[in-house]
Design a protein around this motif. Structure first.
Motif: not given
Length: 171
Positions: A19-22, A39-40, A65-66, A120-121
């Motif tokens: 639901g997301g990225q960082v 993602d990582r 949507g997240f 956390v998403f």
């Protein structure tokens, strides 16, 4: 003679749930494009004379949507408030230090075990424990676990986001 300075080496890995990225960095470089997010993310940095405590900067990007719910530490405890911040400082401590004379070198000085955080998403339509009725909360003991829809869980799965003691944690 150049005085010696104590430098601290940090190593942090941040992963994102579905639901997301960082994006994260130890030197506060803004993300330059969408390609910086992932993602990582592994980030390493060196700071002079900070007594073992410093922070990396992290940015989150929720998919459609997240929403971003916060960061969980290695123990699954949420370490940031449930807020849609664009930039967050995640604090880290290290015992990996070395005296240097102003020339910072030595990739081998980074800690071998990284500090881990999870971004956390959650889906926009999941409110978690807020869906439980207040009467139900009075009957529940502090060790009870719930999924994000507010349903009671007997045996949580590893890696599952659960609600315990009215707090979201990663099991």
């Amino acid at each position: 003679m150049i005085p010696k300075v104590l430098f601290y080496w940090y190593y942090v890995i941040i992963t994102a749930t579905t639901g997301g990225q960082v994006y994260a960095t130890g030197d506060w470089r803004l993300p330059l494009s969408e390609a910086d997010y992932g993602d990582r993310i592994e980030t390493k940095w060196v700071i002079a004379g900070t007594e073992g405590r410093s922070s990396c900067y992290a940015w989150v990007k929720a998919d459609e949507g997240f929403r971003f719910a916060g960061f969980a530490d290695e123990n699954g405890q949420m370490v940031t408030p449930d807020t849609p911040l664009a930039e967050i400082r995640l604090w880290a401590t290290t015992e990996s230090a070395q005296e240097e004379d102003g020339i910072v070198s030595g990739n081998d000085l980074y800690p071998t075990a990284a500090l881990h955080y999870t971004a956390v998403f959650l889906p926009d339509d999941q409110d978690g424990i807020d869906e439980l009725k207040s009467d139900e909360l009075k009957e529940i003991n502090d060790d009870a676990c719930f999924d994000l829809q507010g349903r009671r869980i007997i045996t949580p799965r590893n890696g599952q986001i659960i609600i315990r003691n009215r707090r979201k944690i990663m099991h």
